[in-house]
Design an enzyme around this catalytic site. Structure first.
Site, short mmCIF file in Angstrom:
data_model
loop_
_atom_site.label_atom_id
_atom_site.label_comp_id
_atom_site.label_asym_id
_atom_site.label_seq_id
_atom_site.Cartn_x
_atom_site.Cartn_y
_atom_site.Cartn_z
N LYS A 22 -28.70 -22.26 14.22
CA LYS A 22 -27.95 -23.48 13.66
C LYS A 22 -28.23 -23.59 12.35
O LYS A 22 -27.24 -23.86 11.65
CB LYS A 22 -28.47 -24.80 14.35
CG LYS A 22 -28.32 -26.15 13.69
CD LYS A 22 -29.16 -27.24 14.32
CE LYS A 22 -30.24 -27.55 13.30
NZ LYS A 22 -30.27 -28.41 12.31
N ASN A 23 -29.12 -23.30 11.73
CA ASN A 23 -29.42 -23.34 10.26
C ASN A 23 -28.50 -22.44 9.48
O ASN A 23 -28.75 -22.63 8.26
CB ASN A 23 -30.84 -23.37 9.97
CG ASN A 23 -31.60 -24.67 10.26
OD1 ASN A 23 -30.92 -25.46 10.60
ND2 ASN A 23 -32.82 -24.67 10.32
N CYS A 116 -33.84 -39.60 6.64
CA CYS A 116 -33.63 -39.17 8.06
C CYS A 116 -35.00 -39.24 8.72
O CYS A 116 -35.82 -39.92 8.27
CB CYS A 116 -33.09 -37.78 8.15
SG CYS A 116 -34.38 -36.55 7.95
N ARG A 121 -35.07 -37.92 2.33
CA ARG A 121 -34.80 -36.44 2.08
C ARG A 121 -34.12 -36.38 0.82
O ARG A 121 -32.59 -36.37 0.61
CB ARG A 121 -33.51 -36.20 3.27
CG ARG A 121 -33.52 -34.54 3.67
CD ARG A 121 -34.28 -34.39 4.88
NE ARG A 121 -34.03 -32.73 5.00
CZ ARG A 121 -33.82 -32.62 6.48
NH1 ARG A 121 -33.97 -33.24 7.50
NH2 ARG A 121 -33.55 -30.99 6.69
N ASP A 306 -40.34 -26.07 10.92
CA ASP A 306 -39.47 -26.36 12.17
C ASP A 306 -40.30 -25.92 13.73
O ASP A 306 -39.82 -26.30 14.59
CB ASP A 306 -38.07 -25.59 12.13
CG ASP A 306 -37.35 -26.41 11.35
OD1 ASP A 306 -37.36 -27.43 10.66
OD2 ASP A 306 -36.09 -25.88 11.06
N ARG A 398 -28.94 -31.48 19.10
CA ARG A 398 -28.54 -31.14 17.75
C ARG A 398 -28.96 -29.68 17.48
O ARG A 398 -28.32 -28.93 16.65
CB ARG A 398 -29.23 -31.83 16.86
CG ARG A 398 -28.70 -33.36 16.56
CD ARG A 398 -29.31 -34.23 15.51
NE ARG A 398 -29.54 -33.14 14.37
CZ ARG A 398 -30.49 -33.39 13.59
NH1 ARG A 398 -31.47 -34.34 13.59
NH2 ARG A 398 -30.71 -32.55 12.49
#
Ligand code: UD1
Length: 417
Positions: A22-23, A116, A121, A306, A398
């Protein structure tokens, strides 16, 4: 509102393919607006954050298709240089579009992404880098008004912290700039290398991606190409945790060993056997896990922030005390309260969590606090006695594509209702 229902204590076994990262996909899609013709991205996961990026591209005027993991972007018809608040709010990392939109149109109007779940952020490093490249940026009532009438110019950018997003924004803005840009203290994450590889294949001249200093010689134009997204190292780590807590034995296809350089020793310290061979990894977990003495989240190649939450779920059921220090985000222990509800013994003091392993967790109703916190609760549910009900799984979606299907395929008793 969907929920996940997990009946724990099923040993995971079998094989699965790891989804695309995803990133990586998000900055790749943003960068694609700079290329003439078509860019084709293979291995894109179906995720709400990816859908949010596609909505932004379509709003800007791009033609985008997304089918069977392939996203095609044609950006020749771009007609807008603003991103409305609702699209910016759908995904906090939409700030990665800033450098691309300014480079493409000489102007950009984006709402401020705001805070967030992980705490404030800030985007000061993104804005400082772009200002150094000649972009004028005014912040008014939560909106960023940016212009660069004379075009972006190369600059020497020294980041005070190796921010992933700021490095990506500066790189994307620099590829079509006049002159040379040097980014020092750049982020070194594999997603930075993936972005550089795509842009270079389109005709950019980026040197040193993956190292602390990146040099970018501006070019006249870029032409779209076909690019395969790297595998998601965070999803791979989450599956490793899921195998570890269930005394499992699984094989992950499509992993890059070096991307897991900081997490593999943690699983080995916990007593798991990890074997890599030609893009595959087999993890075999013991009956009883050992604690992990010390985990500190750090910029790559350090232990990724993460992965902190899913790995904490593993330490929660290991024998002994593990200490986890979160150095990247200030609000990234929100899963702790939910793990404690399931019987974990974890104390948090500032950025340090002390995890006293317990023999077992117990299923109950929990609420996912954020994306990786949701992953931690799934891992905890897989080893808990009884039924775990996880709500707030929109966070999980997500970043994890059909995670319940992947885990069921490995033998977990998990369903979405
Ligand atoms: C990216 C990842 C995210 C990961 C993070 C750190 C994406 C889409 N997201 O987020 O999953 O957790 O890297 O590996 O790729 N900071 C500032 N000012 C700035 C920018 C960042 O102070 O202008 C701080 C942040 O508050 C944070 C730290 O730098 O404390 C790291 O942030 P950064 O590397 O920028 O993370 P993201 O790119 O937002």
């Amino acid at each position: 509102m969907s929920k996940l229902i997990i009946r724990g204590k099923r040993r995971l076994s079998g094989e699965t393919e790891v989804q695309g990262a995803k990133n990586s996909v998000l900055p790749l899609l943003a960068a694609s607006i700079l290329a003439k013709g078509e860019s084709v991205f293979l291995g894109c996961p179906h995720l709400s954050d990816v859908e949010a990026s596609i909505k932004i591209l379509r709003y800007l005027g791009c033609k985008v298709s997304h089918k069977d993991g392939t996203i095609c972007v044609k950006a020749d018809g771009i007609s807008r240089y603003d991103i409305p608040t609702e699209l910016m709010r759908e995904m906090r990392s939409s700030i990665v579009f800033l450098g691309a939109v300014i480079s493409r149109g000489g102007k950009a109007r984006l709402s401020f992404p705001g805070g967030c779940e992980l705490g404030p952020r800030p985007i000061d490093l993104h804005l400082k880098a772009l200002r150094q490249m000649g972009v004028s940026i005014e912040e008014r009532y939560g909106v960023l008004e940016c212009s660069c009438e004379k075009g972006i110019k190369g600059a020497r950018i020294a980041l005070s912290f190796p921010s992933v997003g700021a490095t990506e924004n500066a790189m994307i803005a620099a590829v079509l700039a006049k002159g040379t840009t040097t980014i020092t203290n750049a982020a070194r994450e594999p997603e930075i290398c993936d972005l550089a590889e795509y842009l270079n294949r389109c005709g950019a001249k980026i040197y040193g991606a993956g190292e602390g200093t990146i040099v970018i010689d501006g070019v006249e134009s870029l032409t779209g190409c076909c690019h395969t997204v790297i595998p998601d190292r965070i999803v791979a780590t989450t599956l490793m945790s899921a195998a570890a807590v269930t005394s499992g034995d699984i094989v992950l296809h499509g992993v890059v060993q070096s991307h897991l350089g900081a997490v593999t020793p943690v699983f080995e310290e916990a007593g798991c056997k990890v074997v890599f061979s030609r893009g595959n990894m087999r993890i075999t977990a013991p009956e009883k896990l050992n604690s992990v003495k010390h985990i500190r989240t750090m910029p790559y190649p350090g232990f990724p922030t993460d992965c902190q939450a899913p790995v904490m779920a593993m330490t929660a059921v290991a024998q002994g005390t593990s200490v986890i220090v979160e150095n990247i985000f200030e609000n990234r222990f929100r899963h702790v309260g939910e793990l404690v509800r399931m019987g974990a013994n974890i104390k948090v003091e500032g950025k340090v969590a002390v995890v006293e392993g317990v023999p077992k967790l117990f299923g109950t109703s929990v609420v996912a606090p954020d994306l990786r916190g949701a992953a931690a609760l799934v891992a905890a549910g897989l080893c808990a006695r009884g039924k775990t009900e996880i709500s707030g799984i929109n966070f999980l979606e997500r970043g994890y594509e059909s995670f319940e299907t992947v885990l069921s395929g490995l033998g977990a008793d998990i369903k979405k209702i």
